[in-house]
Design a protein around this motif. Sequence first.
Motif, mmCIF file in Angstrom:
data_model
loop_
_atom_site.group_PDB
_atom_site.id
_atom_site.type_symbol
_atom_site.label_atom_id
_atom_site.label_comp_id
_atom_site.label_asym_id
_atom_site.label_seq_id
_atom_site.Cartn_x
_atom_site.Cartn_y
_atom_site.Cartn_z
ATOM 1 N N LYS A 29 1.022 -1.429 0.072
ATOM 2 C CA LYS A 29 -0.118 0.068 0.007
ATOM 3 C C LYS A 29 0.922 1.129 0.030
ATOM 4 O O LYS A 29 0.468 2.229 -0.679
ATOM 5 C CB LYS A 29 -1.000 0.105 1.340
ATOM 6 C CG LYS A 29 -2.053 -1.026 1.195
ATOM 7 C CD LYS A 29 -3.122 -1.052 2.318
ATOM 8 C CE LYS A 29 -4.125 -2.038 2.252
ATOM 9 N NZ LYS A 29 -5.051 -2.124 3.440
ATOM 10 N N SER A 31 3.842 1.274 -1.235
ATOM 11 C CA SER A 31 4.509 1.553 -2.441
ATOM 12 C C SER A 31 3.552 2.012 -3.680
ATOM 13 O O SER A 31 4.034 3.048 -4.317
ATOM 14 C CB SER A 31 5.064 0.082 -2.763
ATOM 15 O OG SER A 31 5.529 0.119 -3.999
ATOM 16 N N VAL A 32 2.240 1.700 -3.789
ATOM 17 C CA VAL A 32 1.442 2.296 -4.416
ATOM 18 C C VAL A 32 1.205 3.756 -4.088
ATOM 19 O O VAL A 32 1.132 4.480 -5.057
ATOM 20 C CB VAL A 32 0.048 1.457 -4.357
ATOM 21 C CG1 VAL A 32 -0.957 2.061 -5.026
ATOM 22 C CG2 VAL A 32 0.339 0.145 -4.932
ATOM 23 N N SER A 33 1.165 4.188 -2.989
ATOM 24 C CA SER A 33 0.910 5.639 -2.627
ATOM 25 C C SER A 33 2.096 6.508 -2.952
ATOM 26 O O SER A 33 1.901 7.556 -3.610
ATOM 27 C CB SER A 33 0.688 5.574 -1.341
ATOM 28 O OG SER A 33 1.709 5.311 -0.472
ATOM 29 N N HIS A 34 3.518 5.955 -2.894
ATOM 30 C CA HIS A 34 4.521 6.447 -3.351
ATOM 31 C C HIS A 34 4.557 6.504 -4.809
ATOM 32 O O HIS A 34 5.041 7.642 -5.201
ATOM 33 C CB HIS A 34 5.966 5.628 -2.730
ATOM 34 C CG HIS A 34 6.144 5.863 -1.348
ATOM 35 N ND1 HIS A 34 5.809 7.145 -0.548
ATOM 36 C CD2 HIS A 34 6.118 4.533 -0.448
ATOM 37 C CE1 HIS A 34 6.098 7.010 0.812
ATOM 38 N NE2 HIS A 34 6.408 5.781 0.902
ATOM 39 N N ARG A 35 4.446 5.518 -5.381
ATOM 40 C CA ARG A 35 4.222 5.491 -6.899
ATOM 41 C C ARG A 35 3.409 6.504 -7.518
ATOM 42 O O ARG A 35 3.675 7.317 -8.502
ATOM 43 C CB ARG A 35 3.874 4.161 -7.555
ATOM 44 C CG ARG A 35 5.550 3.307 -7.583
ATOM 45 C CD ARG A 35 5.111 2.077 -8.524
ATOM 46 N NE ARG A 35 3.845 1.450 -8.045
ATOM 47 C CZ ARG A 35 3.703 -0.065 -7.906
ATOM 48 N NH1 ARG A 35 4.994 -0.648 -7.707
ATOM 49 N NH2 ARG A 35 2.576 -0.297 -7.296
ATOM 50 N N SER A 36 2.276 6.791 -7.119
ATOM 51 C CA SER A 36 1.498 7.875 -7.485
ATOM 52 C C SER A 36 1.759 9.049 -7.174
ATOM 53 O O SER A 36 1.804 9.931 -8.045
ATOM 54 C CB SER A 36 -0.135 7.406 -6.875
ATOM 55 O OG SER A 36 0.029 7.715 -5.511
ATOM 56 N N ALA A 37 2.474 9.118 -6.027
ATOM 57 C CA ALA A 37 3.062 10.651 -5.682
ATOM 58 C C ALA A 37 4.156 11.057 -6.609
ATOM 59 O O ALA A 37 4.305 12.113 -7.125
ATOM 60 C CB ALA A 37 3.562 10.651 -4.214
ATOM 61 N N ALA A 39 4.373 10.066 -9.709
ATOM 62 C CA ALA A 39 3.913 10.108 -11.147
ATOM 63 C C ALA A 39 3.388 11.616 -11.059
ATOM 64 O O ALA A 39 3.635 12.483 -12.197
ATOM 65 C CB ALA A 39 2.948 8.990 -11.309
ATOM 66 N N GLU A 40 2.740 12.107 -9.954
ATOM 67 C CA GLU A 40 2.335 13.338 -9.833
ATOM 68 C C GLU A 40 3.224 14.716 -9.941
ATOM 69 O O GLU A 40 3.334 15.372 -10.526
ATOM 70 C CB GLU A 40 1.508 13.586 -8.787
ATOM 71 C CG GLU A 40 0.694 14.970 -8.445
ATOM 72 C CD GLU A 40 -0.094 15.402 -9.557
ATOM 73 O OE1 GLU A 40 -0.100 16.713 -9.853
ATOM 74 O OE2 GLU A 40 -1.013 14.315 -10.092
ATOM 75 N N ARG A 43 4.606 14.691 -13.458
ATOM 76 C CA ARG A 43 3.686 15.601 -14.182
ATOM 77 C C ARG A 43 3.902 17.065 -14.142
ATOM 78 O O ARG A 43 3.770 17.896 -14.667
ATOM 79 C CB ARG A 43 2.031 15.022 -14.004
ATOM 80 C CG ARG A 43 1.755 13.851 -14.889
ATOM 81 C CD ARG A 43 0.258 13.575 -14.759
ATOM 82 N NE ARG A 43 -0.122 13.291 -13.205
ATOM 83 C CZ ARG A 43 -0.369 12.161 -12.760
ATOM 84 N NH1 ARG A 43 0.262 11.015 -13.731
ATOM 85 N NH2 ARG A 43 -0.687 11.959 -11.662
#
Length: 130
Positions: A29, A31-37, A39-40, A43
């Motif tokens: 969980k 890791s997923v939140s870090h990856r989305s951060a 990616a943001e 951008r």
Amino acid sequence: MPNIASILKAEISRVARREVRAEIETLKKASVSHRSAIAELRRQVSAQEKELRRVAKGAVRPSSAPDSGGDAGEVTKRRFSASRLAAHRAKLGLSQSSRRWLWRREQPSVLQRVGRPVPRVASMKPRTTT
């Protein structure tokens, strides 16, 4: 009858797997939140780089005012016009020879700029004062 040691070993490994699975779930969980951060943030960096390039282009080349009736992104390039040069020279009251003297050019290069034949390449170089 099964050996007590093998039963105990199987039970310990089952409990250990359950504990490890719980720990891995929390790590997944995170890791997923870090990856989305990440990616943001990528951008945002990309958007800021585009903005920086746009601003840098505006600083290098002055663009027309947005109020001028045209598109804000539309930049008109200034082009040379022999007729405008002649009109400007007439407005200033300069003859071709005085304009030539101001530009420190040979006479053929001045004549070319008002619509006459193309001058020699050697005459296009600025004169050095001696």
